[in-house]
Write an enzyme that holds these catalytic residues in place. Sequence first.
Site, PDB file in Angstrom:
ATOM      1  N   ASN A   9       0.872  -1.174   0.000  1.00 10.69           N
ATOM      2  CA  ASN A   9       0.000   0.000   0.000  1.00 10.69           C
ATOM      3  C   ASN A   9       0.906   1.220   0.000  1.00 10.69           C
ATOM      4  O   ASN A   9       1.500   1.551   1.031  1.00 10.69           O
ATOM      5  CB  ASN A   9      -0.903  -0.023   1.247  1.00 10.69           C
ATOM      6  CG  ASN A   9      -1.800   1.212   1.318  1.00 10.69           C
ATOM      7  OD1 ASN A   9      -1.816   2.033   0.397  1.00 10.69           O
ATOM      8  ND2 ASN A   9      -2.532   1.339   2.410  1.00 10.69           N
ATOM      9  N   LYS A  11       0.123   4.250  -0.324  1.00 13.09           N
ATOM     10  CA  LYS A  11      -0.514   5.447   0.249  1.00 13.09           C
ATOM     11  C   LYS A  11      -0.227   6.652  -0.651  1.00 13.09           C
ATOM     12  O   LYS A  11      -0.198   6.497  -1.863  1.00 13.09           O
ATOM     13  CB  LYS A  11      -0.067   5.634   1.699  1.00 13.09           C
ATOM     14  CG  LYS A  11      -0.236   4.321   2.512  1.00 13.09           C
ATOM     15  CD  LYS A  11       0.039   4.440   3.969  1.00 13.09           C
ATOM     16  CE  LYS A  11      -0.154   3.091   4.645  1.00 13.09           C
ATOM     17  NZ  LYS A  11       0.023   3.157   6.090  1.00 13.09           N
ATOM     18  N   HIS A  95      -9.511   1.106   5.119  1.00  9.92           N
ATOM     19  CA  HIS A  95      -8.221   1.384   5.761  1.00  9.92           C
ATOM     20  C   HIS A  95      -8.405   2.365   6.918  1.00  9.92           C
ATOM     21  O   HIS A  95      -9.197   3.304   6.821  1.00  9.92           O
ATOM     22  CB  HIS A  95      -7.230   1.936   4.735  1.00  9.92           C
ATOM     23  CG  HIS A  95      -5.818   1.886   5.246  1.00  9.92           C
ATOM     24  ND1 HIS A  95      -5.330   2.809   6.134  1.00  9.92           N
ATOM     25  CD2 HIS A  95      -4.818   0.992   5.024  1.00  9.92           C
ATOM     26  CE1 HIS A  95      -4.067   2.493   6.431  1.00  9.92           C
ATOM     27  NE2 HIS A  95      -3.736   1.397   5.770  1.00  9.92           N
ATOM     28  N   GLU A  97      -6.659   4.753   7.911  1.00 11.89           N
ATOM     29  CA  GLU A  97      -6.402   6.167   7.580  1.00 11.89           C
ATOM     30  C   GLU A  97      -7.634   6.809   6.950  1.00 11.89           C
ATOM     31  O   GLU A  97      -7.930   7.975   7.189  1.00 11.89           O
ATOM     32  CB  GLU A  97      -5.170   6.255   6.661  1.00 11.89           C
ATOM     33  CG  GLU A  97      -3.894   6.005   7.456  1.00 11.89           C
ATOM     34  CD  GLU A  97      -2.765   5.386   6.670  1.00 11.89           C
ATOM     35  OE1 GLU A  97      -2.788   5.422   5.419  1.00 11.89           O
ATOM     36  OE2 GLU A  97      -1.830   4.846   7.315  1.00 11.89           O
ATOM     37  N   GLU A 167      -5.179  -5.038  10.334  1.00  8.68           N
ATOM     38  CA  GLU A 167      -4.147  -4.030  10.550  1.00  8.68           C
ATOM     39  C   GLU A 167      -4.388  -3.325  11.884  1.00  8.68           C
ATOM     40  O   GLU A 167      -5.154  -2.343  11.939  1.00  8.68           O
ATOM     41  CB  GLU A 167      -4.175  -2.985   9.430  1.00  8.68           C
ATOM     42  CG  GLU A 167      -3.946  -3.559   8.045  1.00  8.68           C
ATOM     43  CD  GLU A 167      -3.382  -2.519   7.088  1.00  8.68           C
ATOM     44  OE1 GLU A 167      -2.322  -2.789   6.522  1.00  8.68           O
ATOM     45  OE2 GLU A 167      -3.981  -1.443   6.937  1.00  8.68           O
ATOM     46  N   GLY A 173       2.783   2.101  10.712  1.00 11.15           N
ATOM     47  CA  GLY A 173       3.746   3.198  10.606  1.00 11.15           C
ATOM     48  C   GLY A 173       4.474   3.512  11.902  1.00 11.15           C
ATOM     49  O   GLY A 173       5.132   4.542  12.014  1.00 11.15           O
ATOM     50  N   SER A 213       3.668  -2.375  10.088  1.00 16.75           N
ATOM     51  CA  SER A 213       5.124  -2.473  10.266  1.00 16.75           C
ATOM     52  C   SER A 213       5.689  -3.835   9.855  1.00 16.75           C
ATOM     53  O   SER A 213       6.588  -4.370  10.505  1.00 16.75           O
ATOM     54  CB  SER A 213       5.519  -2.126  11.703  1.00 16.75           C
ATOM     55  OG  SER A 213       5.150  -0.784  12.006  1.00 16.75           O
TER      56      SER A 213
END
Length: 251
Positions: A9, A11, A95, A97, A167, A173, A213
């Site tokens: 991904n 992003k 996701h 985010e 996730e 991250g 990660s």
Amino acid sequence: MSRSIVAGNWKMNTTPSEGKALVQKILSEVPQPGTRVIFGVPAIQLMQIQQIVSGHANYAVAAQNIHEKESGAYTGEISAAMLVDAGIEYVILGHSERRDYNGEDDDLINLKLTTALEHGLKPIYCCGEKLDIREAGNQEVVVGRQIEQALYSLDPEQMKQVVIAYEPVWAIGTGKTATNEQAQQMHAYIRRMITNQFGSDIANNTSILYGGSVKPGNAAELFAESDVDGGLVGGASLDAAGFAAIIRAAR
Ligand code: 13P
């Protein structure tokens, strides 16, 4: 059919020139991957990357979002039909985010999933708990609710097209990966939920990826867990050598 998938991904990273160079390098490092490899790329690069990977067995492309409506006056949005016409096979939905920064809730994500499936796009559905939920030990309640609200209204044929990515938000991250046991435990729980709703045939063929990660150094041990079918990789998917190593770590 193998459940193994390694998806990147990207992003909001890479210009079109950088994206092209990245994919070309990965293709030359791993011309014949033993797993399905998916590049989740920015919208402006979708057609270019699809053209580069077409003809390379086991490689595919994912969009990072779609609009839930068919078409119309939705400035700046991209529809499922546009992606299908461009040869795109997958779309990342749910996701964290987009849940956090774009206010996407389970109802909206369910609409997007349905729209994607009606057009023949395969959703990569992301779920996962935040740190406070994990610390309170409520992760199965929260992830269970995400799975139920997004997926239980699908019919069995639709569910066969869905890839799930667990996730944990606290691992995205942050450099803080879930332990192998934490990942396996949640993946097994998700698979039990899919079994209860859709039956064991579908559950045993559903790919459940871990994201958060994933790095060359921890991919093999995570992927060795029986219910971890691969990864959805953010930061480490932007480095050709590192992503190639993660591809090779897939079972
Ligand atoms: P990182 O691999 O950078 O933690 O990101 C994971 C992710 O969000 C993939 O969708």
